[in-house]
Design a protein around this motif. Structure first.
Motif, mmCIF file in Angstrom:
data_model
loop_
_atom_site.group_PDB
_atom_site.id
_atom_site.type_symbol
_atom_site.label_atom_id
_atom_site.label_comp_id
_atom_site.label_asym_id
_atom_site.label_seq_id
_atom_site.Cartn_x
_atom_site.Cartn_y
_atom_site.Cartn_z
ATOM 1 N N ARG A 41 0.831 -1.212 0.000
ATOM 2 C CA ARG A 41 0.000 0.000 0.000
ATOM 3 C C ARG A 41 0.857 1.251 0.000
ATOM 4 N NH1 ARG A 41 -3.656 1.162 5.046
ATOM 5 N NH2 ARG A 41 -1.904 2.468 5.637
ATOM 6 N N GLU A 42 1.928 1.224 0.819
ATOM 7 C CA GLU A 42 2.838 2.367 0.886
ATOM 8 C C GLU A 42 4.115 1.972 1.605
ATOM 9 O OE1 GLU A 42 1.425 5.651 3.516
ATOM 10 O OE2 GLU A 42 -0.183 4.264 4.018
ATOM 11 N N VAL A 65 -0.836 5.116 11.551
ATOM 12 C CA VAL A 65 -0.730 5.651 10.195
ATOM 13 C C VAL A 65 -2.039 6.375 9.889
ATOM 14 C CG1 VAL A 65 -0.376 5.127 7.753
ATOM 15 C CG2 VAL A 65 0.770 3.742 9.493
ATOM 16 N N LEU A 70 -1.410 -0.126 12.996
ATOM 17 C CA LEU A 70 -0.889 -1.278 12.255
ATOM 18 C C LEU A 70 0.155 -2.012 13.077
ATOM 19 C CD1 LEU A 70 -0.282 0.199 8.677
ATOM 20 C CD2 LEU A 70 -2.093 -1.363 9.377
ATOM 21 N N ILE A 72 3.510 -4.144 13.323
ATOM 22 C CA ILE A 72 4.745 -4.178 12.539
ATOM 23 C C ILE A 72 5.457 -5.496 12.824
ATOM 24 C CG2 ILE A 72 6.930 -3.028 12.049
ATOM 25 C CD1 ILE A 72 4.339 -1.429 11.315
ATOM 26 N N ILE A 92 9.265 0.802 6.536
ATOM 27 C CA ILE A 92 8.129 -0.090 6.785
ATOM 28 C C ILE A 92 7.375 -0.220 5.473
ATOM 29 C CG2 ILE A 92 5.957 -0.392 8.006
ATOM 30 C CD1 ILE A 92 7.584 -0.021 10.309
ATOM 31 N N VAL A 94 3.951 -1.252 4.120
ATOM 32 C CA VAL A 94 2.594 -1.527 4.577
ATOM 33 C C VAL A 94 1.963 -2.452 3.541
ATOM 34 C CG1 VAL A 94 0.337 -0.568 5.161
ATOM 35 C CG2 VAL A 94 2.431 0.682 5.755
ATOM 36 N N SER A 96 -1.189 -4.906 2.289
ATOM 37 C CA SER A 96 -2.633 -4.850 2.410
ATOM 38 C C SER A 96 -3.298 -5.885 1.511
ATOM 39 C CB SER A 96 -3.101 -3.444 2.012
ATOM 40 O OG SER A 96 -4.487 -3.334 2.104
ATOM 41 N N GLU A 101 -4.157 -5.929 7.049
ATOM 42 C CA GLU A 101 -3.114 -4.952 6.764
ATOM 43 C C GLU A 101 -2.096 -5.037 7.883
ATOM 44 O OE1 GLU A 101 -4.899 -1.430 4.050
ATOM 45 O OE2 GLU A 101 -4.862 -1.066 6.195
ATOM 46 N N LEU A 102 -0.835 -4.976 7.521
ATOM 47 C CA LEU A 102 0.241 -4.982 8.497
ATOM 48 C C LEU A 102 1.467 -4.361 7.860
ATOM 49 C CD1 LEU A 102 2.410 -7.465 7.701
ATOM 50 C CD2 LEU A 102 0.553 -8.833 8.582
ATOM 51 N N GLY A 103 2.447 -4.054 8.692
ATOM 52 C CA GLY A 103 3.699 -3.504 8.192
ATOM 53 C C GLY A 103 4.814 -4.502 8.407
#
Length: 165
Positions: A41-42, A65, A70, A72, A92, A94, A96, A101-103
């Motif tokens: 995602r980012e 965020v 989230l 990590i 990190i 991210v 999804s 969703e997690l980092g």
């Protein structure tokens, strides 16, 4: 006009030869990894991390965020790799999907590119244990392609314990 048609035909032949996939490349403990970009995602700098007590060692903590909390994950611990110090390059990713969703921590993000699926090999004999479970393939001699869908769907990563008061 004929030249333009020939060039267009050549370009179509190249894309028909093999399917490609977009990936984000990153480093973990001096090893090169890639993950499919549609799951990323980012990319964020590692800052303002809050440790969470009573979690497995691979849960580095949580971050906020833009109002979303989230978890990590430190894949170095999860994959039993040596840990490196946090630097300016530590990021990190991210990840999804529809379910989660997690980092994940990366020692450095080295770029994004397309990989021809026909270049992917099944694996390397040195990739055993937990890393083998999340392996989608290996590109060239040293780029480990992780299966983001498996990471995001794995119930082992979820920490969902209730503490009695």
């Amino acid at each position: 006009m004929d030249r333009a048609k020939d060039l267009a035909r050549e370009n179509n032949d190249e894309t028909a030869e093999g399917e490609s996939i977009g990936v984000v490349e990153f480093r973990l403990s001096n090893e090169k990894y890639a993950i499919e970009s549609r799951y990323v995602r980012e990319v964020l700098p590692l800052k303002e991390l809050t440790a969470v007590p009573c979690t497995p060692p691979y849960i580095l903590g949580i971050i906020n965020v833009r109002g979303q909390i989230l978890s990590i994950i430190d894949l170095r611990v999860f994959f039993e790799l040596p840990r490196e110090a946090v630097t300016f390059a530590t990021k990190i990713l991210v990840l999804s999907s529809n379910e989660m969703e997690l980092g994940i921590v990366a020692d450095a993000v080295t770029g994004a590119r397309s990989i021809q699926l026909e270049q992917m090999q099944a694996g390397l004999p040195t990739l055993t244990g937990i890393r083998e479970i999340y392996l989608r393939g290996v590109v060239g001699d040293d780029l480990v392609f992780l299966d983001a869908a498996k990471l995001l769907a794995d119930k082992q990563i979820l920490v969902n314990e209730e503490v009695e008061e």
